[in-house]
Write an enzyme that holds these catalytic residues in place. Structure first.
Site, PDB file in Angstrom:
ATOM      1  N   SER A 133       0.806  -1.191  -0.034  1.00  0.00           N
ATOM      2  CA  SER A 133       0.068  -0.215   0.072  1.00  0.00           C
ATOM      3  C   SER A 133       0.940   1.239   0.073  1.00  0.00           C
ATOM      4  O   SER A 133       1.622   1.638  -1.051  1.00  0.00           O
ATOM      5  CB  SER A 133      -0.858   0.036   1.203  1.00  0.00           C
ATOM      6  OG  SER A 133      -2.004   0.915   1.021  1.00  0.00           O
ATOM      7  N   HIS A 169      -4.688  -1.629  -3.979  1.00  0.00           N
ATOM      8  CA  HIS A 169      -5.854  -2.076  -3.520  1.00  0.00           C
ATOM      9  C   HIS A 169      -6.991  -1.848  -5.007  1.00  0.00           C
ATOM     10  O   HIS A 169      -8.084  -1.479  -4.583  1.00  0.00           O
ATOM     11  CB  HIS A 169      -6.615  -1.462  -2.384  1.00  0.00           C
ATOM     12  CG  HIS A 169      -5.522  -1.245  -1.362  1.00  0.00           C
ATOM     13  ND1 HIS A 169      -5.050  -2.522  -0.909  1.00  0.00           N
ATOM     14  CD2 HIS A 169      -5.105  -0.390  -0.696  1.00  0.00           C
ATOM     15  CE1 HIS A 169      -4.275  -2.165   0.108  1.00  0.00           C
ATOM     16  NE2 HIS A 169      -4.178  -0.863   0.303  1.00  0.00           N
TER      17      HIS A 169
END
Length: 243
Positions: A133, A169
């Site tokens: 991330s 994501h």
């Protein structure tokens, strides 16, 4: 042991919840170690800057490392760096793993401590740079982030080791894909490399050489601006890592 050339593994994954304990390493963390080429007990340093260096996560990461047979250290920057010579500490690792959180805050804090310049030298020395991330976006020019609030925005001041932008994501949060497409179409982001949850992108030098996944059915994508000004999404062949 270091990789034979600068190597980055940029991911949207790496962890699973084990039957016992809070955290275990999934295929992507293991693949980062494999990319280092180490033949001895792997040395991995975790940075949790993007979440303010929570000691509870450090403990869970250390437990996961012990279970995997890794020597784990943590470079905390809050309230002050935990080692005197950060560059020497990072150069002594096989893998540096950066955890998720606020990529905007991470980049600001790293620059205060000179880690933006340090990481380029560590990367050039062959230590594998990896993360999830925020710990993926940081290595690129920029990407999409919720660092500034619930509405996704662009961050454009990444370390720029990789001359692309990054979307994480990609399949798990409904706003991620359309936001990437909009920002690429309007020129805010350039060529953007995106990962579904559980997927990682392997770069040797600045070249994307492979997409890998620890989860069945997940993929990676490259988003570019087409001649008509619209975003064009191209899937990347993705290899399933061993279970």
């Amino acid at each position: 042991m270091t990789a034979d050339q600068p190597t980055i593994l940029a991911t949207s994954g790496g962890y699973v919840r084990p039957e016992r304990g809070d955290l275990a390493f999934a295929g992507l963390v293991q693949h980062a170690v494999e990319l280092s080429g180490t033949t001895s007990r792997p040395r991995i340093c975790q940075l949790g800057t993007a979440m303010g260096d929570p000691r509870t996560f450090n403990a869970a990461f250390s437990e996961a490392g012990a279970a995997a047979g890794y020597d784990v250290t943590h470079l905390n920057l809050f309230p002050m760096p935990t080692v005197e010579d950060m560059e020497a500490h990072l150069l002594a690792q096989d893998v540096v793993w950066v955890n998720g959180g606020s990529v905007a805050n991470l980049l600001a804090v790293w620059r205060v401590h000179g880690l933006d310049e340090v990481f380029r030298r560590v990367w050039e020395a062959g230590v594998v740079l990896a993360g999830v991330s925020a710990g993926s976006i940081c290595w690129f020019r920029g990407g999409t982030t919720d660092s500034f609030g619930p509405e996704l925005r662009a961050v454009t001041d990444g370390l720029g080791l990789l001359p692309y932008d990054n979307g994480v994501h990609y399949d798990n949060e409904a706003r991620r894909r359309p936001t990437v497409h909009r920002l690429v179409a309007d020129g805010t982001l350039g060529e953007t490399h995106c990962t579904d949850d559980g997927v990682g992108l392997v770069y040797r030098g600045t070249q994307l050489v492979e997409a890998v996944t620890e989860v069945d059915g997940k993929a990676a994508y490259i988003v570019t601006k087409g001649e008509d000004g619209r975003a064009v999404e191209t899937p990347v062949e993705t290899r399933r890592l061993p279970r």
